[in-house]
Write an enzyme that holds these catalytic residues in place. Structure first.
Site, PDB file in Angstrom:
ATOM      1  N   GLY A   1      -4.299  -5.483  -0.800  1.00 31.30           N
ATOM      2  CA  GLY A   1      -2.901  -5.693  -1.180  1.00 31.30           C
ATOM      3  C   GLY A   1      -2.632  -7.157  -1.424  1.00 31.30           C
ATOM      4  O   GLY A   1      -2.962  -7.709  -2.481  1.00 31.30           O
ATOM      5  N   GLY A   2      -2.065  -7.826  -0.426  1.00 32.25           N
ATOM      6  CA  GLY A   2      -1.623  -9.213  -0.541  1.00 32.25           C
ATOM      7  C   GLY A   2      -2.607 -10.149  -1.235  1.00 32.25           C
ATOM      8  O   GLY A   2      -2.241 -10.887  -2.156  1.00 32.25           O
TER       9      GLY A   2
ATOM     10  N   SER B   1      -5.197  -5.871   5.373  1.00 29.79           N
ATOM     11  CA  SER B   1      -5.383  -7.298   5.632  1.00 29.79           C
ATOM     12  C   SER B   1      -6.797  -7.813   5.317  1.00 29.79           C
ATOM     13  O   SER B   1      -7.327  -8.660   6.035  1.00 29.79           O
ATOM     14  CB  SER B   1      -4.988  -7.641   7.072  1.00 29.79           C
ATOM     15  OG  SER B   1      -3.611  -7.379   7.268  1.00 29.79           O
TER      16      SER B   1
ATOM     17  N   ASN C   1      -4.214  -3.691  -5.172  1.00 31.07           N
ATOM     18  CA  ASN C   1      -2.943  -2.963  -5.236  1.00 31.07           C
ATOM     19  C   ASN C   1      -1.811  -3.994  -5.221  1.00 31.07           C
ATOM     20  O   ASN C   1      -1.509  -4.568  -4.179  1.00 31.07           O
ATOM     21  CB  ASN C   1      -2.867  -2.031  -4.014  1.00 31.07           C
ATOM     22  CG  ASN C   1      -1.529  -1.317  -3.901  1.00 31.07           C
ATOM     23  OD1 ASN C   1      -0.715  -1.344  -4.825  1.00 31.07           O
ATOM     24  ND2 ASN C   1      -1.301  -0.680  -2.756  1.00 31.07           N
ATOM     25  N   TRP C   2      -1.204  -4.202  -6.375  1.00 28.61           N
ATOM     26  CA  TRP C   2      -0.161  -5.233  -6.469  1.00 28.61           C
ATOM     27  C   TRP C   2       1.150  -4.793  -5.813  1.00 28.61           C
ATOM     28  O   TRP C   2       2.054  -5.597  -5.659  1.00 28.61           O
ATOM     29  CB  TRP C   2       0.099  -5.584  -7.931  1.00 28.61           C
ATOM     30  CG  TRP C   2      -0.980  -6.401  -8.591  1.00 28.61           C
ATOM     31  CD1 TRP C   2      -2.196  -6.740  -8.061  1.00 28.61           C
ATOM     32  CD2 TRP C   2      -0.930  -6.991  -9.901  1.00 28.61           C
ATOM     33  NE1 TRP C   2      -2.894  -7.513  -8.964  1.00 28.61           N
ATOM     34  CE2 TRP C   2      -2.147  -7.679 -10.095  1.00 28.61           C
ATOM     35  CE3 TRP C   2       0.024  -7.009 -10.923  1.00 28.61           C
ATOM     36  CZ2 TRP C   2      -2.429  -8.368 -11.284  1.00 28.61           C
ATOM     37  CZ3 TRP C   2      -0.266  -7.693 -12.098  1.00 28.61           C
ATOM     38  CH2 TRP C   2      -1.478  -8.369 -12.268  1.00 28.61           C
ATOM     39  N   LYS C   3       1.251  -3.506  -5.504  1.00 32.07           N
ATOM     40  CA  LYS C   3       2.505  -2.974  -4.932  1.00 32.07           C
ATOM     41  C   LYS C   3       3.690  -3.359  -5.824  1.00 32.07           C
ATOM     42  O   LYS C   3       3.545  -3.338  -7.042  1.00 32.07           O
ATOM     43  CB  LYS C   3       2.664  -3.451  -3.483  1.00 32.07           C
ATOM     44  CG  LYS C   3       1.414  -3.167  -2.654  1.00 32.07           C
ATOM     45  CD  LYS C   3       1.604  -3.357  -1.194  1.00 32.07           C
ATOM     46  CE  LYS C   3       0.302  -3.040  -0.470  1.00 32.07           C
ATOM     47  NZ  LYS C   3       0.434  -3.113   0.968  1.00 32.07           N
TER      48      LYS C   3
ATOM     49  N   GLU D   1       2.734   3.503   2.338  1.00 33.19           N
ATOM     50  CA  GLU D   1       4.102   3.073   2.011  1.00 33.19           C
ATOM     51  C   GLU D   1       4.852   4.154   1.246  1.00 33.19           C
ATOM     52  O   GLU D   1       6.086   4.155   1.215  1.00 33.19           O
ATOM     53  CB  GLU D   1       4.035   1.752   1.216  1.00 33.19           C
ATOM     54  CG  GLU D   1       3.644   0.599   2.131  1.00 33.19           C
ATOM     55  CD  GLU D   1       2.932  -0.542   1.440  1.00 33.19           C
ATOM     56  OE1 GLU D   1       2.937  -0.612   0.202  1.00 33.19           O
ATOM     57  OE2 GLU D   1       2.346  -1.380   2.167  1.00 33.19           O
TER      58      GLU D   1
HETATM   59  P1  PGA Z   1      -2.854  -5.611   2.543  1.00 31.35           P
HETATM   60  O1  PGA Z   1      -2.488  -4.185   1.881  1.00 31.35           O
HETATM   61  O2  PGA Z   1      -4.192  -6.020   1.992  1.00 31.35           O
HETATM   62  O3  PGA Z   1      -1.742  -6.530   2.093  1.00 31.35           O
HETATM   63  O4  PGA Z   1      -2.882  -5.410   4.004  1.00 31.35           O
HETATM   64  C1  PGA Z   1      -3.466  -3.212   1.712  1.00 31.35           C
HETATM   65  C2  PGA Z   1      -2.849  -1.976   1.094  1.00 31.35           C
HETATM   66  O5  PGA Z   1      -1.736  -1.630   1.459  1.00 31.35           O
HETATM   67  O6  PGA Z   1      -3.458  -1.330   0.233  1.00 31.35           O
END
Ligand code: PGA
Length: 255
Positions: A237-238, A216, A12-14, A102
């Site tokens: 995510g990150g 994370s 998920n690149w957000k 989010e």
């Molecule tokens: P993160 O995000 O891996 O940066 O914690 C996960 C997500 O929100 O899908």
């Protein structure tokens, strides 16, 4: 991991990266390093506006599927700023992340998530329903919150469509904080989610739903979370913004 299913790893690149050029170059890198067919379903979900550049960068690799981070529940019409399922599918999107914390934080309700989920599966795509608590209270009220997110999110979803549903357990306190849930927390929540799905659809049908973990996840913790958490994959995510890290996480799910 469920027998007879491939693990699912979704990046998920957000709201990243910041330019189309960076988005293309990350996709080109991914294409380069995902050069072998892996025994996993791998998805990346860029911002809508970069879908085209990602399609170009991946250049029909076939090894990475496309996802979206949201969709509107209506097919067409006067919905300023929104993106329809048809638009997404015209770029080859086959997965949609729904109800991410989010977005819930900004007011997305369980009912809205449900409408979007129905739209997604009716169109033949796979819906990734995100659930998770903001914090854990002593009296375990967070369990009923998660149960509500699942029951509302899946309202009116027929058994026949369950294979198009993935549940992503993402405790909000673990997202982007480096504060990962422990493998045993993850395992416990996976069993809890399976129990809700079994209550709704029966034990056998519930097995069709992949349950993945997000919060994370990184190349160091992925293997332990996968094996001991006994999940069917990850929502990342990150770490998905670094092609090598993302590949390591995918490899951690393969025996
Ligand atoms: P993160 O995000 O891996 O940066 O914690 C996960 C997500 O929100 O899908």
């Amino acid at each position: 991991m469920k027998i007879g299913m491939l693990p699912l790893i979704v990046g998920n690149w957000k709201m990243n990266p910041q330019t189309q050029t960076l988005s293309t170059s990350l996709s080109v890198q991914l294409k380069k390093i995902f050069n072998k067919k892996l025994e996993a379903d791998v998805v990346i979900a860029p911002p809508h506006i970069f879908l085209e550049s990602v399609v170009r960068g991946l250049n029909h690799t076939g090894k990475i599927a496309l996802g979206a981070q949201n969709v509107h529940y209506q097919k067409i019409g006067s919905f300023t700023g929104e993106i329809s399922m048809g638009m997404l599918q015209s770029y080859g999107v086959s997965y949609v992340i729904l109800g991410h914390s989010e977005r819930r934080r900004d007011g997305e309700s369980n009912d809205a998530v449900n409408l979007k989920l129905i739209t997604t599966i009716k169109a033949g795509a796979t819906a990734i329903l995100c659930v998770g608590e903001t914090e854990r209270d002593q009296n375990a009220h967070y369990l009923s919150l998660i149960e509500k997110q699942i029951r509302s999110g899946l309202a009116t979803v027929p058994k026949a469509r369950l294979s198009q549903v993935v549940v992503a357990y993402e405790p909000v306190w673990a997202i982007g904080t480096g504060d990962t849930a422990t493998p045993s927390d993850v395992h416990e929540m996976k069993l809890f989610i399976e129990k809700i799905l079994s209550d709704l659809y029966g034990r056998n049908m519930a097995q069709k739903v992949r349950i993945i973990y997000g919060g994370s996840v990184n190349p160091k913790n992925a293997r332990e979370l996968f094996i001991e958490g006994n999940v069917d994959g990850f929502l990342v995510g990150g770490a998905s913004l670094h092609a090598d890290d993302f590949l390591q996480i995918v490899k951690a799910t393969i025996a």
